[in-house]
Design an enzyme around this catalytic site. Structure first.
Site, mmCIF file in Angstrom:
data_model
loop_
_atom_site.group_PDB
_atom_site.id
_atom_site.type_symbol
_atom_site.label_atom_id
_atom_site.label_comp_id
_atom_site.label_asym_id
_atom_site.label_seq_id
_atom_site.Cartn_x
_atom_site.Cartn_y
_atom_site.Cartn_z
ATOM 1 N N GLU A 11 59.739 44.479 -19.283
ATOM 2 C CA GLU A 11 59.959 45.869 -18.841
ATOM 3 C C GLU A 11 58.668 46.469 -18.301
ATOM 4 O O GLU A 11 58.668 47.191 -17.308
ATOM 5 C CB GLU A 11 60.523 46.730 -19.974
ATOM 6 C CG GLU A 11 61.784 46.185 -20.637
ATOM 7 C CD GLU A 11 62.886 45.791 -19.682
ATOM 8 O OE1 GLU A 11 62.971 46.352 -18.574
ATOM 9 O OE2 GLU A 11 63.686 44.892 -20.035
ATOM 10 N N GLY A 19 69.174 44.260 -23.031
ATOM 11 C CA GLY A 19 67.977 44.145 -23.853
ATOM 12 C C GLY A 19 67.122 45.388 -23.811
ATOM 13 O O GLY A 19 66.705 45.915 -24.843
HETATM 14 N N1 TRP Z 1 66.976 46.148 -15.600
HETATM 15 C C1 TRP Z 1 67.187 45.794 -16.983
HETATM 16 C C2 TRP Z 1 66.226 44.661 -17.241
HETATM 17 O O1 TRP Z 1 66.420 43.566 -16.853
HETATM 18 C C3 TRP Z 1 68.582 45.355 -17.273
HETATM 19 C C4 TRP Z 1 69.504 46.401 -17.801
HETATM 20 C C5 TRP Z 1 69.302 47.185 -18.877
HETATM 21 C C6 TRP Z 1 70.804 46.697 -17.345
HETATM 22 N N2 TRP Z 1 70.407 47.959 -19.069
HETATM 23 C C7 TRP Z 1 71.323 47.682 -18.168
HETATM 24 C C8 TRP Z 1 71.583 46.229 -16.325
HETATM 25 C C9 TRP Z 1 72.603 48.185 -17.993
HETATM 26 C C10 TRP Z 1 72.850 46.729 -16.131
HETATM 27 C C11 TRP Z 1 73.361 47.709 -16.944
HETATM 28 O O2 TRP Z 1 65.191 44.837 -17.752
HETATM 29 ZN ZN ZN Z 2 64.565 43.179 -15.753
#
Ligand code: TRP
Ligand code: ZN
Length: 866
Positions: free
Chosen positions: A306, A269
């Site tokens: 985010e 996302g």
């Molecule tokens: N940390 C991100 C979220 O939850 C998740 C995420 C975005 C992600 N891109 C990714 C996880 C690629 C693994 C790989 O907001």
């Molecule tokens: Zn997250």
């Protein structure tokens, strides 16, 4: 390719118990990018410091990097002074500190995995979580190594006029040959998964936010120029999120600027990179014409998510990836609270629970079940799951229910204060909650360790003479892979008793903690026969079996003073009615019809709630309640009930439709509720088969002044056998063929259709010129949505299985992460009849036998075969 391997090779397993602190710390890193889509060079200057006494060399992770140079304290090293195997660069070092420099070459344009530095529609951007930074430069790619980043980048000025990274831009200028450069510095130490860089031809929607301590933050949302008019909603959501986190958690933003960039090719996302969030464009771009109310809500939710990561994730990060839920569960909980504050809390909660039941309960009941804090993984990307995110959020919600809101806030304050600037663990979070409140969460910690959805049985016995009632509760936690034996969990259940006649609460709501395998609770002084209302607000992520008869469920659906419990009683009544029919038991639709009639007529309820309450549970949710899923029988039984509801309440649906029509578009909770009810009513009117239904749907489709109404009408048409169907699909395509996000809806609506020919239609759509396997949104819109269409996917011929497996294999060669996420529907083979099960297994075996399988797909397929 380094990350590919044959199924024969044993991929290595990473275990939680093997965690060791890093041998070398890395307080500073300076990066220098010579950007070009075809060939980018990256020079990295690392300041490394020995972490306590040891003889270990410096080990740096890499993935697909072409290593050009290695330097040590200003001297170029010869090959032989370092070693490179399995993409790991090992450099022996003496002394406590050193400057190590590497120069590598990468090819962003060829990066189809969308991890590391890649190109999306002419924009160069990065995605580093979880382990993408190693695809940019050699580095100890683990979240407990925190560094200050200083970044210089240079690129062609015409193609990449905007150059962004984390922190603040401190200098920029012109270079040679039409190139220009910028220097960015981020004062906050961060793990490398939060690094980000963007270069592209972008325009900004600029705004500002003044924090409560008076600091002005410059905000910008960067998109292609033509998309600027679609960024207003995301910007409003960002400002609301910033104010909300100050008000509700006391968290302020900590830099002078905050940037968001939207790109069209993105695996998830969005990503919370420090001060430079990168988003899948579907969670930024919206206007009334092209985005539904659900899209608007999702945008606000993801923007908030985010942004909230800046504290829950960035200021306090994770020690290792087993702790992922520390930031994700907590942040999902925070974004759910934020969303609930924007409109009806009950409707928001219904949405959370619906999502949990659609995605997490099946995961917890299948071969990919894992604890919220997993014990091992092959590929960490496979653990960005509904369990880690959504069940993780439920754990935080339970802590809040146990502590109460005030102590919970004290706990979160202590957690942020105690661990600011650190890489922490789930254990640290729970300890902070305990220390701030004095509560004992000892047994509660099992929720982090034990997988599987607990099953609670509740029985209420009333003794009229003694004016007392006894509530007998018991629990079992089902066995899951690697966890045969389970201990009883600490389950918080908000509970009340309602008077059977009065419908009033006769025992007010209180929190019952179920901690034993079974427990009795006595209620005295009851003047009226009581009806049990339990797990109100869905305080615990469990299933509750309380063998209530249809009459009692109908009663609760009309009288419970907790709106969530009303919804829940209605759902249970509907599920049981459908299951009775599937199981060949005599079925009586009357209680459901009566309950729906009453809900539709209840003037005290808000429209959004009514709409949610009268929707039948999905076919797959019904399937999840059965030992052996018969997709055809479920479809038939559900359609029979839907048809009966449509016919018996024909006047009521028309009245609801009329009452929610004719208002000009507005984005407000009330207007959204009306649109939702309008969509649901139209669905029932169509199910009735009345002659004027196609005309009604077409009129709504053509006359709509917003995408919510238009898509709802298209969905009804796409499910129908009416001749108007094709014209509507063609019209929608012609209108929106140039808008990728809307075209995704066109693919999805057809992949989700209940028509008999959906498999054939989906196979044809896969050959459509606008279908693309490279773009994750498009792939998920067709193939992902199809995998969730229970009846179509489980077509008796097995064509659906073959279709999905073919796509998993094709996609795996391009983007393993996205390919692996398509796999779970095949893992449900144990739940289907023998023929279907055998065909599903055969496809999993075919996948596993494929040469050069990624470890992402290998892990999901091998675990699914079990
Ligand atoms: N940390 C991100 C979220 O939850 C998740 C995420 C975005 C992600 N891109 C990714 C996880 C690629 C693994 C790989 O907001
Ligand atoms: Zn997250």
């Amino acid at each position: 390719m380094s990350d590919m391997q044959s199924a024969a090779a044993t991929p290595s397993v990473t275990r939680r118990e093997d965690y060791r602190p890093p041998d070398w710390l890395l307080p500073e890193i300076a990066l220098d990018f010579q950007l070009d889509p075809v060939r980018t060079t990256v020079r990295a200057r690392l300041t490394v410091v020995r972490n306590e006494a040891h003889d270990e060399p410096l080990r740096l992770d890499g993935d697909g990097l072409k290593l050009l140079e290695v330097w040590h304290n200003g001297k170029r090293l010869e090959e032989g002074d370092w070693q490179l195997d399995n993409d790991r660069l090992t450099i022996p070092l003496e002394g406590g500190e050193a400057i190590v420099e590497t120069l590598v070459e990468i090819a962003p344009e060829k990066n189809s995995q969308l991890m590391g530095l890649y190109a999306s529609g002419g924009i160069l951007c990065t995605q580093c979580e979880a382990e993408g930074f190693r695809r940019i430069t050699f580095f100890p790619d683990r979240p407990d190594v925190l560094s200050r980043y200083s970044v210089r980048m240079e690129a062609d000025r015409d193609r990449f006029p905007v150059l962004l990274s984390n922190g603040e831009c401190i200098e920029s200028g012109d270079g040679e040959d039409g190139r220009h450069w910028a220097r960015w510095y981020d004062p906050w130490p961060k793990p490398c998964y939060l690094f980000a860089l963007v270069a592209g031809d972008l325009a900004a929607n600029r705004d500002s936010f003044t924090t409560r301590s008076g600091k002005e933050v410059a905000l910008a949302i960067w998109v292609r120029e033509a998309d600027l008019p679609k960024t207003g909603h995301a910007m409003a959501a960002l400002k609301d999120s910033m104010a909300w986190d100050e008000r509700v958690y006391g968290r302020e933003y900590d830099l002078d600027q905050f940037n968001i960039v939207a790109v069209s090719d993105f695996n998830f996302g969005a990503m919370e990179n420090k001060s430079l969030n990168i988003f899948n464009s579907r969670y930024i771009l919206a206007d009334a014409e092209t985005a539904t109310d659900a899209d608007f809500d999702a945008i606000a939710g993801v923007v908030a998510h985010e942004y909230f990561h800046n504290w829950s994730g960035n200021r306090v990060t994770c020690r290792d990836w087993f702790q992922l839920s520390l930031k994700e569960g907590f942040t999902v909980f925070r974004d759910q609270q934020f969303s609930a504050d924007q409109g009806s809390e009950a409707v928001a909660r219904i949405g959370d629970v619906r999502m949990l039941r659609a995605a997490q309960f099946p995961e917890d009941a299948g071969p990919l079940a894992h604890p919220v804090r997993p014990e091992s993984y092959i590929e960490i990307s496979n653990f960005y799951t509904a369990t880690v995110y959504n069940k993780g959020a439920e754990l935080i919600r339970m802590v809040q229910a146990i502590l109460g809101p005030e102590d919970f806030r004290k706990g979160s304050d202590l957690y942020f204060e105690r661990h600011d600037g650190e890489a922490a663990t789930c254990e640290d979070f729970v300890t902070a909650m305990e220390d701030a409140s004095g509560a004992d969460l000892g047994q509660f910690r099992l929720w982090y360790r034990q997988a599987g959805t607990p099953k609670v049985t509740a029985r209420l016995d009333h003794d009229a003479e003694g004016a007392r009632a006894v509530l007998t509760l018991s629990q079992t936690v089902p066995a899951t892979p690697d966890q045969a034996e389970k201990r009883p969990m600490a389950i918080p259940l908000k509970t009340a008793l309602l008077g059977e006649k009065s419908g009033r609460p006769i025992v007010p709501e209180r929190l019952v903690m179920l901690e034993e395998e079974s427990q009795e609770i006595v209620f005295d002084g009851l003047t009226e026969r009581p009806v049990l209302s339990i797990n109100r607000h869905f305080t615990a992520p469990v299933t509750v079996e309380s063998n209530k008869d249809p009459k009692t469920l109908a009663f609760l659906s009309a009288h419970d003073d907790d709106p969530f419990a009303r919804y829940e009683a209605m759902q249970q009544l509907m599920v049981e009615t459908i299951i009775d029919a599937v199981s060949g038991r005599q079925t009586d639709h009357a209680p459901v019809i009566e309950a729906v009639r009453r809900t539709l007529a209840d003037g005290d309820l808000d429209k959004a709630f009514i709409a949610e309450a009268v929707i039948l549970p999905s076919e797959s949710f019904v399937g999840d309640q059965m030992l052996v899923v018969d997709p055809e029988a479920i479809h038939k039984a559900r359609e029979a009930l839907r048809g009966d509801l449509a016919r018996s309440l024909a006047e009521d649906w028309r009245a609801a439709y009329a009452a929610s029509s004719g208002n000009a578009y507005e984005y407000s909770p009330a207007a959204k509720g009306l649109r939702r009810l309008r969509a649901v009513a139209l669905g029932y009117i169509a199910a009735d088969g009345a002659d004027d239904a196609p005309g009604l749907a077409v009129r709504q489709f053509e006359g709509a002044d917003n995408m919510t109404d238009r898509q709802a009408a298209l969905g009804v048409l796409a499910n129908s056998d009416w001749p108007e169907r094709i014209a509507a699909l063609d019209d929608f395509y012609a209108r929106y063929r140039d808008d990728a996000l809307v075209l995704d809806k066109w693919f999805m609506v057809q992949a989700m259709s209940i028509r008999d020919d959906t498999v054939t239609a989906v196979e044809a759509l896969a050959a459509h010129p606008d279908f693309s396997i490279e773009n994750p949104n498009r792939l998920r819109s067709l193939v992902g949505a199809f995998g969730g269409n229970q009846r179509a996917f489980h077509t008796a011929s097995g064509r659906g299985y073959r279709f999905l497996a073919d796509f998993i294999l094709k996609a795996d060669a391009i983007n393993p992460q996205t390919a692996a996420r398509l796999l779970p529907p095949l893992g449900k083979w144990r739940r289907f009849d023998e023929q279907r099960g055998a065909m599903m297994r055969a496809e999993l075996e075919r996948i596993l036998a494929a040469p050069d399988l990624s470890k992402d797909v290998f892990e999901q397929a091998s675990k699914s075969l079990g």
